[in-house]
Design an enzyme around this catalytic site. Structure first.
Site, mmCIF file in Angstrom:
data_model
loop_
_atom_site.group_PDB
_atom_site.id
_atom_site.type_symbol
_atom_site.label_atom_id
_atom_site.label_comp_id
_atom_site.label_asym_id
_atom_site.label_seq_id
_atom_site.Cartn_x
_atom_site.Cartn_y
_atom_site.Cartn_z
ATOM 1 N N CYS A 133 0.670 -1.310 -0.383
ATOM 2 C CA CYS A 133 0.066 0.328 0.044
ATOM 3 C C CYS A 133 0.822 0.963 0.085
ATOM 4 C CB CYS A 133 -0.936 0.250 1.022
ATOM 5 S SG CYS A 133 -1.969 -1.286 1.419
ATOM 6 N N GLU A 181 8.171 -13.424 -12.977
ATOM 7 C CA GLU A 181 7.325 -13.325 -12.460
ATOM 8 C C GLU A 181 7.230 -11.612 -13.511
ATOM 9 O OE1 GLU A 181 9.983 -10.498 -9.518
ATOM 10 O OE2 GLU A 181 11.792 -10.662 -10.438
ATOM 11 N N ASN A 230 -0.662 1.765 5.902
ATOM 12 C CA ASN A 230 -0.161 0.239 5.211
ATOM 13 C C ASN A 230 0.805 -0.715 6.291
ATOM 14 O OD1 ASN A 230 1.992 -1.308 3.627
ATOM 15 N ND2 ASN A 230 3.198 1.036 3.402
ATOM 16 N N GLY A 231 0.125 -1.708 5.759
ATOM 17 C CA GLY A 231 0.666 -2.579 7.150
ATOM 18 C C GLY A 231 -0.262 -3.721 7.228
ATOM 19 N N ARG A 239 4.869 0.174 -6.224
ATOM 20 C CA ARG A 239 5.009 -0.531 -4.852
ATOM 21 C C ARG A 239 3.731 -1.879 -5.038
ATOM 22 N NH1 ARG A 239 7.209 2.046 -0.421
ATOM 23 N NH2 ARG A 239 5.097 1.023 1.083
ATOM 24 N N LYS A 284 13.253 -13.804 -12.483
ATOM 25 C CA LYS A 284 13.607 -12.613 -13.493
ATOM 26 C C LYS A 284 12.313 -13.103 -14.486
ATOM 27 C CE LYS A 284 14.180 -9.640 -12.106
ATOM 28 N NZ LYS A 284 14.379 -9.644 -10.267
ATOM 29 N N TRP A 290 -2.543 -2.853 -1.668
ATOM 30 C CA TRP A 290 -2.642 -4.158 -1.862
ATOM 31 C C TRP A 290 -3.085 -4.732 -0.962
ATOM 32 C CZ3 TRP A 290 -0.305 -8.255 -0.357
ATOM 33 C CH2 TRP A 290 0.505 -9.145 -1.429
ATOM 34 N N GLU A 341 17.690 -16.615 -9.713
ATOM 35 C CA GLU A 341 17.540 -15.285 -10.228
ATOM 36 C C GLU A 341 16.550 -15.147 -11.333
ATOM 37 O OE1 GLU A 341 16.723 -12.856 -8.430
ATOM 38 O OE2 GLU A 341 17.028 -10.772 -9.612
ATOM 39 N N LYS A 395 6.697 -4.236 -4.640
ATOM 40 C CA LYS A 395 7.781 -3.898 -5.043
ATOM 41 C C LYS A 395 8.481 -4.096 -3.593
ATOM 42 C CE LYS A 395 11.809 -2.007 -6.527
ATOM 43 N NZ LYS A 395 12.422 -2.600 -7.109
ATOM 44 N N HIS A 432 17.624 -36.189 -10.810
ATOM 45 C CA HIS A 432 16.971 -36.721 -10.296
ATOM 46 C C HIS A 432 15.270 -36.546 -10.200
ATOM 47 C CE1 HIS A 432 20.561 -38.953 -8.816
ATOM 48 N NE2 HIS A 432 21.074 -37.566 -8.962
HETATM 49 C C1 G6P Z 1 9.696 -8.067 -3.616
HETATM 50 C C2 G6P Z 1 10.353 -7.378 -5.085
HETATM 51 C C3 G6P Z 1 11.335 -8.139 -5.336
HETATM 52 C C4 G6P Z 1 12.757 -8.144 -4.195
HETATM 53 C C5 G6P Z 1 12.032 -8.926 -2.614
HETATM 54 C C6 G6P Z 1 12.548 -8.080 -1.180
HETATM 55 O O1 G6P Z 1 9.376 -9.102 -3.689
HETATM 56 O O2 G6P Z 1 9.890 -7.688 -5.774
HETATM 57 O O3 G6P Z 1 11.797 -7.623 -5.702
HETATM 58 O O4 G6P Z 1 13.515 -9.207 -3.845
HETATM 59 O O5 G6P Z 1 10.843 -7.685 -2.580
HETATM 60 O O6 G6P Z 1 12.856 -6.833 -1.076
HETATM 61 P P1 G6P Z 1 13.741 -6.243 -0.243
HETATM 62 O O7 G6P Z 1 13.527 -4.415 -0.945
HETATM 63 O O8 G6P Z 1 14.102 -6.555 0.792
HETATM 64 O O9 G6P Z 1 15.197 -5.886 -1.645
#
Ligand code: G6P
Length: 609
Positions: free
Chosen positions: A2, A489, A101-102, A27, A486, A75, A482, A604, A505
């Site tokens: 949020c 997502e 937010n929270g 966000r 990428k 959110w 990673e 985010k 396996h």
């Molecule tokens: C969310 C973001 C990711 C990030 C993760 C951890 O899932 O979409 O890109 O790696 O949070 O966030 P931080 O701010 O702790 O690196």
């Protein structure tokens, strides 16, 4: 998660609020709303959907051009995304409007009590209890009322509150959710993040847990939980406004991919002086490191993937045992942390709820906390014994790119520093590593320039696929995780990362004619073994795209497509490999028509557990 914006000034609040909210879109959100103070009445508009939808609604059903208001992007956590669950939420008597937010963890018991007292709820949200509590708790003193209400809440919150009895002000408070104050000329703001206020002011305050703010157009007063006034230094945001805008690029994600050479340079170069690693402000002494029996690296998402590369790296060069944990798992698995444990927390935002909670847990067990954070003054930075900042600049795209790369560079520097301090690395290797770490920004630039067009074409060619497998060994496997994230997502292609030797396996049964396998084959000591694994999938019909260091001709024969990265120290290849993998994810998303910067369901900054 949020986003909150609050504004008190001389111009119509709606425009300022919508503009601020649009800067927080990154966000992640599913609904949006605003409330403004129209004389002594609160007028509210809110709905499921994008800010553009809310803007249209406000055009057809406008509110008065009032100069004070609060806004929110939601959110969904408690209750599905719909108009009613959107914020703001109002008290039954219409006296209070609140954005939050929270997560209020004890909302169910509060709600039960309030219902027993006859309060009627409109929404399924945890937030609505706050609006009703404000009404119940109202003493005539708005600050005291918000403070008393906050004291009844368990969990995390940043709150913005309007009250019809005090129509010239906004009250805000935070605990474990981010909130900043923006200080303008004849106008002031609250916001979840700096980009929301940056077009109007560069002067800000960061708030600490339990601090309250009283904001009018003429001034900002900050109070402790005991309602004692607090003087805070004014911080000036030094980064360019353009850093938080697309600046001509179609998406933040590609802009941020392209910014990696600069971000890496800014993160690495101040940390190497006269041929030595200088970790600014690190209070860990040689003795502390000698007494360190193990390192835990704790993080979420891509930052966790950085931790996996770092484990391979640190154990190899510094010979200190390293465990890597997902923050959401770490706290609940009785981690063996004591005063001989170094806990390295990695977080771009510095606000991720699980990571912050894991930090606090580790600290309470006596662990020494070193955090790698991108956002200055964030909660994780504030709670740590030592902080090393990545200088990536603001990262807006949900899918991290430049933050990952700079975190990785920071971990190389830390690992090499620990190895040197403990005398576990010979001088020649130390010098060779430092020389190649220094070259990374330039080499990343080369990787981008050489491969951009080819990756774009590959993505168009493979845009139809629904599954992909990423394989690699050792550091290549760490990058595969990673790389796979990428792709999935942003493009919604199902993808998995496998240790190349583990594939047979079980998962190899999924490989059939035409399955895309991306092989990461840059870890030279294991190249032959990786090649065997590539052959295993190739002989079962896979189409293989291989990422290899220049000159590794042996992989060419068994691959359908090759992406080359420049030669580097074998332990640093992840920094160069990840970049084309980010680009593949980006271009696949474009080719599939996905909303790259705002992937569905993602946020985010994940400020709820
Ligand atoms: C969310 C973001 C990711 C990030 C993760 C951890 O899932 O979409 O890109 O790696 O949070 O966030 P931080 O701010 O702790 O690196």
């Amino acid at each position: 998660m949020c986003g909150i914006v609050g504004f008190a000034g001389n111009s119509p609040a709606v425009e300022v609020l919508l503009d601020g909210l649009s800067k927080l879109e990154y966000r992640g959100y599913d609904s949006a709303g605003i409330a403004v103070m129209d004389g002594n009445e609160i007028k509210m508009r809110k709905m499921k959907g994008r800010i553009a939808d809310l803007t249209k609604k406000l055009e057809s059903d406008p509110v008065a051009p009032a100069p004070i208001g609060i806004g929110h992007t939601r959110w969904a956590t408690h209750g599905k995304p719909n108009d009613v669950n959107s914020h703001p939420h109002m008290s039954g008597d219409g006296r209070f409007a609140v954005v939050h937010n929270g997560i209020i963890e004890n909302y169910a018991s509060i709600k039960e009590d309030l219902i027993a007292q006859g309060v009627q709820f409109a929404s399924e949200t945890d937030t609505e209890v706050i609006a009703h509590l404000l009404e119940k708790n109202y003493t005539g003193d708005i600050l005291e009322t918000v403070r008393n209400t906050a004291r009844q809440l368990e969990g995390s919150y940043a709150l913005g509150v309007l009250c019809t009895e005090h129509p010239d002000r906004i009250i805000a408070v935070r605990k474990a959710s981010p909130l900043i104050v923006g200080l303008g000329e004849g106008e002031n703001f609250i916001a979840s993040d700096i980009p929301a206020v940056l077009s109007r002011t560069r002067k800000i305050h960061h708030l600490n847990d339990n601090e309250l703010v009283e904001l009018t157009k003429d001034g900002v007063r900050i109070f402790s939980e005991e309602l004692q006034p607090i003087e805070k230094p004014v911080e000036t945001v030094t980064w360019d406004v353009r850093a938080a805008e697309k600046d001509g690029w179609p998406h933040f994600m590609i802009k941020e991919i392209m910014e990696q050479p600069t971000a890496l340079h800014d993160t690495i170069s101040p940390r190497i002086a006269d041929g030595e690693i200088v970790l600014d402000g690190l209070s860990l002494t040689k003795k502390d490191l000698e007494e360190t029996s193990r390192i835990y690296i704790v993080a979420c998402g891509s930052a966790y993937h950085v931790g996996i590369v770092a484990k391979y790296f640190i154990e190899k060069v510094a010979r200190v045992p390293v465990e890597v944990d997902l923050a959401s798992e770490f706290r609940y698995r009785a981690p063996m942390v004591d005063d001989k444990t170094l806990v390295i927390i990695i977080s771009q935002s510095g606000e991720t709820a699980d990571t912050l909670a894991a930090l606090k847990e580790a600290k309470s067990m006596g662990g020494r906390i070193l955090s790698i954070v991108n956002v200055v003054g964030s909660s994780i930075a504030n709670e740590s014994d030592d902080v090393l900042y990545t200088w990536a600049g603001p990262e807006i795209a949900v899918a991290t790119t430049k933050a990952y790369s700079t975190q990785l560079a920071m971990m190389y520097l830390i690992g090499t520093y620990i190895a040197k301090t403990l005398g576990r690395i010979d001088d020649a290797t130390y010098r060779a590593l430092l020389a190649d770490i220094r070259k990374l920004p330039e080499q990343v630039k080369e990787v981008i320039e050489k491969n951009n067009d080819f990756i774009k074409k590959l993505a168009e060619q493979f845009s139809y696929i629904e599954h992909a497998y990423y394989i690699g060994r050792n550091l290549d496997y760490a990058v595969a995780m990673e790389a796979s994230l990428k792709l999935k997502e942003v493009s919604y292609v199902h993808s998995e990362a496998y240790a190349a030797g583990e594939l047979k396996h079980g998962t190899i049964s999924l490989i059939e004619e035409g399955t895309l396998v991306v092989a990461l084959a840059s870890h030279m000591p294991l190249l032959e073994k990786t090649i065997s694994n590539i052959k295993e999938v190739k002989s079962r019909g896979a189409i293989v795209l291989t990422i290899a260091q220049e000159g590794a001709t042996a992989v060419e024969d068994c691959s359908d497509y090759i992406l080359n990265i420049p030669a580097t120290h074998e332990l640093l290849a992840p920094s160069l490999q990840v970049v084309p993998m980010q680009m593949l994810g980006y271009y696949m998303a474009i080719a599939r028509g996905c909303d790259v910067d705002k992937p569905r369901n993602l946020a985010k900054s994940v400020t709820v557990e």
